[in-house]
Write a protein that holds these residues in place. Sequence first.
Motif, PDB file in Angstrom:
ATOM      1  N   LEU A 107       0.614  -0.828  -0.039  1.00 24.97           N
ATOM      2  CA  LEU A 107       0.025   0.084   0.252  1.00 24.97           C
ATOM      3  C   LEU A 107       0.389   1.082  -0.217  1.00 24.97           C
ATOM      4  CD1 LEU A 107      -2.579   1.637   0.027  1.00 24.97           C
ATOM      5  CD2 LEU A 107      -2.657   1.367   3.255  1.00 24.97           C
ATOM      6  N   TYR A 108       1.809   1.479   0.878  1.00 25.33           N
ATOM      7  CA  TYR A 108       3.009   2.491   0.729  1.00 25.33           C
ATOM      8  C   TYR A 108       3.556   2.676  -0.005  1.00 25.33           C
ATOM      9  CZ  TYR A 108       1.581   2.212   6.042  1.00 25.33           C
ATOM     10  OH  TYR A 108       0.625   2.117   6.677  1.00 25.33           O
ATOM     11  N   LEU A 109       3.987   1.293  -0.921  1.00 26.65           N
ATOM     12  CA  LEU A 109       5.285   1.610  -2.084  1.00 26.65           C
ATOM     13  C   LEU A 109       4.551   2.071  -3.215  1.00 26.65           C
ATOM     14  CD1 LEU A 109       8.015   1.150  -2.186  1.00 26.65           C
ATOM     15  CD2 LEU A 109       7.662  -1.240  -3.074  1.00 26.65           C
ATOM     16  N   GLY A 110       3.014   1.242  -3.629  1.00 26.52           N
ATOM     17  CA  GLY A 110       2.664   1.963  -5.235  1.00 26.52           C
ATOM     18  C   GLY A 110       1.013   1.901  -4.451  1.00 26.52           C
TER      19      GLY A 110
ATOM     20  N   ILE B  21      -4.009  -0.109  -6.014  1.00 28.31           N
ATOM     21  CA  ILE B  21      -3.748  -0.897  -7.129  1.00 28.31           C
ATOM     22  C   ILE B  21      -2.827  -1.811  -6.770  1.00 28.31           C
ATOM     23  CG2 ILE B  21      -3.131  -1.449  -9.681  1.00 28.31           C
ATOM     24  CD1 ILE B  21      -4.917   0.840 -10.121  1.00 28.31           C
ATOM     25  N   PHE B  22      -1.242  -1.395  -6.038  1.00 25.03           N
ATOM     26  CA  PHE B  22      -0.424  -2.327  -6.371  1.00 25.03           C
ATOM     27  C   PHE B  22      -0.686  -3.004  -5.030  1.00 25.03           C
ATOM     28  CE2 PHE B  22       4.258  -2.985  -4.703  1.00 25.03           C
ATOM     29  CZ  PHE B  22       4.504  -3.276  -6.035  1.00 25.03           C
ATOM     30  N   GLN B  23      -1.356  -2.180  -4.162  1.00 29.33           N
ATOM     31  CA  GLN B  23      -1.675  -3.216  -2.622  1.00 29.33           C
ATOM     32  C   GLN B  23      -2.222  -4.411  -3.333  1.00 29.33           C
ATOM     33  OE1 GLN B  23      -4.113  -2.008   0.044  1.00 29.33           O
ATOM     34  NE2 GLN B  23      -2.625  -3.097   1.873  1.00 29.33           N
ATOM     35  N   LEU B  24      -2.976  -4.384  -4.411  1.00 28.97           N
ATOM     36  CA  LEU B  24      -3.632  -5.939  -4.183  1.00 28.97           C
ATOM     37  C   LEU B  24      -3.015  -6.681  -5.141  1.00 28.97           C
ATOM     38  CD1 LEU B  24      -7.413  -3.892  -4.958  1.00 28.97           C
ATOM     39  CD2 LEU B  24      -6.893  -5.611  -3.560  1.00 28.97           C
TER      40      LEU B  24
END
Length: 458
Positions: free
Chosen positions: A270-273, A276-279
Motif C-alpha cells: 500500500l505505502y509503496l504503490g 492497486i499495487f497492494q492488490l
Amino acid sequence: MNEKTTLKRSLGVWAVVALGLGYMTPTVVFDTFGIVSKMTNGVVPLAYLIGLLVMVLTAISYGKMVRVFPDAGSAYTYTRKTLGPHLGFFVGWASLLDYLLLPMVNALIIRIYMESLFPSVPVWIWVVGYVAIVTAINIYSMRSTSGLNTILVSFTILLMLSFIVIGSIQLYHGMGEGTIFTLQPLFHANVEIVAVLTGATVVAFSFIGFDAITMYTEEAKSASTVPRAIIITVLLGGFIFFVGSYFAQTLFPDLSVFHVLDDTLPEIGLYLGGKIFQLIFMAGAFAATVASGLASHASVSRLLYVMGRNGILPKKYFGYVHPKFRTPIFTIILTGIVSLFAIWPNLELIASVINFGALIAFSFVNLSVIAYFVFQQKRYKTAREVFKYVIMPSLGTLSTGILWSQLQSDALIWGIIWVAIGLVYMIFLTKLFRIKLKSFDAEHQENNDNQSPNVKTM
C-alpha cells in the motif's frame, strides 16, 4: 516377472529449483519484515546474510550426501545410513515436525487471505477447497505439480522485480533513506549480535525448502540433478531474500508507519504503490503461498513414503505407489488430512515450532558427512579432504547449533514433546528394543542393481 511400481523420473534441474523456491515462498520476506526488523533493530538484510551463510554450509553437505545416497528421504535417509537406524528414526521424526506443519501453515495463510476478502463465508470452505485442490494435483503427477509450481514461482519473481523497480523510484524521490546505496540496513551503532542471531533463527524459516528438494531424488532425471539444484536454490533464494529485505529496510527504516507488525506485506504494498499495487502485491503473495503449499505437500508425502518403505511406518499404506499415477497416494492424502487442521484459528505456536525440526535435520546432515567420509571412508589423509569432510561440515553443525540454541522457549518445549512421542513410538516399534528397526537398505539396493526392462523405472 512381477513388476515393481516406482516413482517416475520426470524432473530436471530447473523444475527441482522451482519446487525449492516455491517451498521457500520468496514473498515471506515481506510477511516477516516487521517482526525481524523490530527484533534486529533495523538490520533485516544482515540477519538474512547470516542465515544464508549457515544454509550454504549445510547445502554443501546435502550435495555431498545426495550423491552418495541418491534416495528420497533427505536427512532421515542420510542419518540412518551413516549414524544408525535409531538416530535416523529420531531425525526423521523431528523432520516430520516441520514437513507436516508447513503445508498446514500454507493452508492457514490462504484461509486468512480469503477470510479478509470474503468475511461472511465460513472459513472451513476455503481450507477444505484449497487442501482438496492441492492434494488432487499432487496425486495426479509430480510433473503437473512442478509445472504449476513453476508458473506460480515465475509470477512471484516478476512481482519481486516490480517491487525493486518501484522501490528504487520511491527512494529516488526521497522515501525512506532517500538512496539505494546505504549501509544502514546492514550495520549501524545500535546493532547487537545476539539480537541479529535471534532474528536469523526467524529468517531461517524462509530457507526451509532447499533441503526438501532432496525428497525428489528418485524423481530426478539424473544423479547430478538434485545436487546442482540444491546449491542453485540456496544461492538464488538467499539472493532474493537479501535484495528484498535490503530494499524493504531501506524504504522503511522506521516501523512506526505500520499498524500490524505481525504481517507487514499488505501495508508495504500500500505505502509503496497505492491500493492497486497492494492488490497485485497480495496476489503475488497468494501465488507464492500456493506454490509453497504444492511443494511442501509433495515433500512431506515423500518423506512419509520413504519411512513407510523402510518399515518404520506401516509399509502397506505408507510405502505404496499408485500404479497409474506413480505417486505415493496414501501419504499425499494423509498430508491433506493434517492440513485440514488449518480450520482452527490459532496456529502461531505451530509455525514457530517448524524451525525446531528443520535445524535438527540440518545439524545431522552435516554430522552425516563426517560419519560417512571420515569414519567409514577414511578420507582425512590430505588437507583438501580434511577441509571438505571435517572443517566444512563441522562449521555447518556449529552454525546450525547456534541458531537452534536461539529458538524461542515455547518452540523448544513443544519440539521436545514431539521427540518424546517419537521415543514412545520407537519403543513400541522395537518391542522395548528387543528387535531392530526394519531397514530397507538391502532390498532397495538389490532392486537398483537388478533392474530389468520388465521393471517400471523411476
